[in-house]
Structures are given as C-alpha cells and as structure tokens.
Design an enzyme around this catalytic site. Structure first.
Site, short mmCIF file in Angstrom:
data_model
loop_
_atom_site.label_atom_id
_atom_site.label_comp_id
_atom_site.label_asym_id
_atom_site.label_seq_id
_atom_site.Cartn_x
_atom_site.Cartn_y
_atom_site.Cartn_z
N HIS A 18 13.28 3.86 -4.53
CA HIS A 18 11.92 3.29 -4.51
C HIS A 18 11.58 2.73 -3.13
O HIS A 18 10.53 3.05 -2.56
CB HIS A 18 11.82 2.19 -5.57
CG HIS A 18 10.46 1.58 -5.68
ND1 HIS A 18 9.51 2.02 -6.56
CD2 HIS A 18 9.87 0.55 -4.99
CE1 HIS A 18 8.40 1.30 -6.42
NE2 HIS A 18 8.61 0.40 -5.47
N GLU A 19 12.46 1.91 -2.61
CA GLU A 19 12.17 1.27 -1.32
C GLU A 19 12.20 2.27 -0.17
O GLU A 19 11.48 2.11 0.81
CB GLU A 19 13.18 0.15 -1.06
CG GLU A 19 13.10 -1.01 -2.06
CD GLU A 19 11.74 -1.69 -2.08
OE1 GLU A 19 11.01 -1.62 -1.07
OE2 GLU A 19 11.40 -2.29 -3.12
N HIS A 22 8.71 3.60 0.38
CA HIS A 22 7.89 2.73 1.24
C HIS A 22 8.34 2.84 2.70
O HIS A 22 7.51 2.89 3.61
CB HIS A 22 8.04 1.27 0.79
CG HIS A 22 7.46 0.99 -0.57
ND1 HIS A 22 6.18 1.35 -0.92
CD2 HIS A 22 7.98 0.35 -1.66
CE1 HIS A 22 5.93 0.95 -2.17
NE2 HIS A 22 7.02 0.37 -2.64
#
Length: 414
Positions: A18-19, A22
């Site tokens: 997920h990170e 980003h």
C-alpha cells in the site's frame, strides 16, 4: 506462534504494498519522499538513498510514507533558541543540520538558532560557538539534510518539492496509488495461484479428477472422461453435471461417457448429499490465469460492495466488520489451511484494505481524494484550518468505530 508470525507477515506485506504505491507515485510527481517506514514507534534501523530515509520501526503495526509538506511532516521543531550543530561546506553553505544527541558531526559548528527557514529562503540565522554578540547568517543547501532527534537523517523540504505544491491531479493520483497497489497485489496473487494450481473449467463436459471411493470411482468412471449424458439428459458443461446429479440424491443414474477413446455406459448412484465425487478439469493456460486474476478480484470486490451497501442502507451490524482482533482470528484460520489458503486470504484482505481506504472519510485515502476533487471543482483548496478540522473529525469517527469493532471482535472470540 505460527499464527502470530503469519499475521505479522500478512500485515507487513499489505502495508508495504500500500505505502509503496504512494511512494512510487510521489516520486513520479516530483514530490520529495522524506521517509519510507515499515512499522511505527521507535526506529530500529535505517538507511538513506536518493534523498529518502528507509526505516524499520519497533511496532510492526502499520507504516507510512512521509512526504514533504504532507500532514505529519513538519520542521517546526527547529524553533528560535534551539541548540543544534551544522556542517558547512567549502562555499559556506549548510549541508547538514544535527538535532540528535546520538550523532556527532565531525567538524560541526554548534549554533543557537535565532531564525530558520528551510522552505522558501533556505536560510539559518544564529549564534555560533557560544558567541552571543555576533549574529551569523548561513545559506542552506537545497538538498541539505536534518538529523532528527531519533537519529533519522532526512532531507529538508523546500517549497518546490512539497506535496501541496504539486498539481492537484498529481496529488489525487498519489492518494489513489495506495489502494490501487492493493488491487494489483490481489490480481497478481490470483494469477499466480491459477498458474500454479489451475482454474476449474466449468464450461466443458470433461471431468478432471475422481474422488477415491466415491460413487463415480466405484462405478468405474475414470479421470479425464467426457460425460455425454446423464439419465438421458445431454451434458455440455460441468455445471450441467452438478445440476442434474443434485436432483437425484440416492437414485441410480445412467451415465454415458467417453473414456479411453471408447464409449461407456455406467450406473452411478449419487450420495445422500447429491454428489458423485467428480472434480472439474483444470486449465493451466496463461490467458485463463490472467482472466481469473481479474474476475476473482472483481467477485470479491462485489461482495465487499454489497456488505458496504447494507451498512449504508440501514442494515448496519458490527458483526459485518472486523478489526485487528477479527483479522488475527481469520489469519489463524487461514494459516491452519496451509500456505495456499493463507496466500488467498492475503489477496482477499488486500482487496478489502484497498476498498475500505477509498471510503470518503478525511483520514483515509478516499477522504483525501474527495478533497482533491473538491479542489478541482472550486479551483482552489480548502483552507488549512478547515481541512484540519475535517480531518480531526474523520480521525475521531474512525477511532470510535475501530474501538467498537475491536470490542465486538473480542466478545465474539471469547
């Protein structure tokens, strides 16, 4: 212990993926990523490469990408009166600022800060070496670093690389990238599982394996046989087999099949549950695996949307939600089913995480995307005060919901 390890692996993988979404989109958008962290709390280890500090922290529950100018990124800890050490280059420009008691800069100059601007002017004013009579001014290099109190060294964040100064459409993509990566992870996992284990082909009348000691095995039906008809009814797909057999529980059926290149007529009596012990043929084709990756992901996403729709439409129940305790329990059950079951659970949880993060609550990615869309419509962002207030309200609601779900999970578990 096995469950704990499995839970931590699943959690870390989901957060990392997920990170990383980003992270990679922020890099593409020209936004400075000051830190990429796995875990929360005190730093265990860290290193720095290409202007980003990579850290592993003590509490393996979560992680974050710290972008320049984003919510939790702030250099305001350097205030007038702060004592620090600076490293100055040959051109009298500061290249490193040390705020940590754990690190010593060789040849560093002790400075008491009078004023500092690491965003626009890139300038530091202060008194060096205890001389309170002479106020000195240094320029700060655009790529200078700050050694923070815990020893983490991060690059400063001038205005041109800050998150809020990137075009709004790029910020929107950065916010969406985390959930997007969760969806991609699930699709890739399902594709990999399909390539490894095959996909059940329900659109053919050829069967796959025969369950030992089943009615089909006792009647002499072989693996890979092609079933032509059952009790006079034509069979075109494996679904036809299941449909016909389920209606004749315990009743003998005449099955015409082709096996070993020859036509065979068999009498098979389904069990009391309406099964004869045959499995569909498996397709290991690459195209089939890719389609399965997308269709299975969409099927799971549809189920999640259905549950969310029920919650919104007045059928709200905490039993339809799961917090850390509930996820731990489900991880335990998945781990007991073996590696393949655990990997499938990881993929399903990844889709769940991606969708839940898109709910338009300000503290979540969906809330940030909503603010980006409002900015696109208004052609200007909300004021920092209003955005901060909305974020605080969202965080409060999320904390209250998480607390309620966790209590409910504990009550269900015990």
């Amino acid at each position: 212990m096995t469950t704990i390890i499995a839970f931590l692996i699943v959690f870390v993988v989901l957060v990392l993926v997920h990170e990383f979404g980003h992270f990679i989109f922020a890099k593409w958008a020209g936004i400075l990523v000051r830190e990429f962290s796995i875990g929360m709390g005190p730093k265990l280890v860290g290193w720095r490469r290409n202007h980003t500090a990579y850290t592993l922290r003590l509490i393996p529950m979560g992680g974050y990408v710290r972008m320049a100018g984003w919510q939790d990124d702030d250099d305001s800890e350097i205030k007038p009166g702060t004592m620090l050490t600076v490293e100055v280059g040959a051109d009298d420009v500061i290249t490193r600022i040390n705020l940590s008691q754990r690190t010593t800069l060789q040849g560093g100059i002790p400075v008491q800060v009078s004023a500092i601007d690491l965003v626009d002017k890139l300038e530091l004013q202060g008194y060096a070496n205890g001389d309170e009579d002479t106020l000195l001014t240094w320029r700060v290099d655009h790529d200078a670093t700050v050694i923070e109190a815990d020893g983490t060294e991060v690059i400063i964040a001038p205005a041109d690389v800050q998150f809020q100064n990137a075009p709004v459409w790029k910020r929107l993509l950065v916010n969406f990238a985390g959930p997007l990566n969760n969806f991609i992870l699930a699709i890739l996992v399902f594709i990999g599982m399909a390539l490894a284990s095959g996909v059940a082909n329900l659109q053919t009348n050829q069967i796959g394996q025969i369950q030992p000691d089943s009615p089909a095995a006792k009647a002499g039906l072989r693996a890979d046989a092609v079933i032509r008809s059952i009790d006079g009814q034509s069979v075109e797909t494996f679904t036809d087999i299941s449909t016909i057999v389920s209606k004749h529980k315990g009743d003998p059926l005449t099955v015409i099949a082709t096996q070993g290149g020859q036509r065979a007529t068999l009498t098979i009596t389904p069990s009391a549950k309406g099964v004869i012990g045959v499995y569909p043929a498996l397709d290991h084709g690459v195209g089939t695996a890719i389609r399965y990756g997308f269709t299975q992901s969409w099927a799971i996403a549809s189920q999640i949307f259905h549950v969310l729709g029920q919650l919104v439409s007045g059928q709200f129940s905490l039993n339809k939600l799961a917090g850390p305790v509930g996820i731990y329990t489900m991880t335990s059950q998945a781990a007991a089913g073996g590696l393949s079951t655990l990997v499938m659970f990881l993929a399903m949880l990844s889709i769940n995480l991606g969708i839940m993060n898109l709910i338009p609550i300000p503290v979540l990615d969906g809330g940030k995307i909503l603010l980006n869309l409002i900015e696109l419509i208004r052609r200007k962002p909300l004021s920092q005060d209003k955005e901060g207030l909305v974020t605080m309200i969202g965080a409060g609601l999320m904390f209250a919901l998480l607390l309620a779900v966790t209590i409910n999970d504990i009550m269900r578990a015990f």
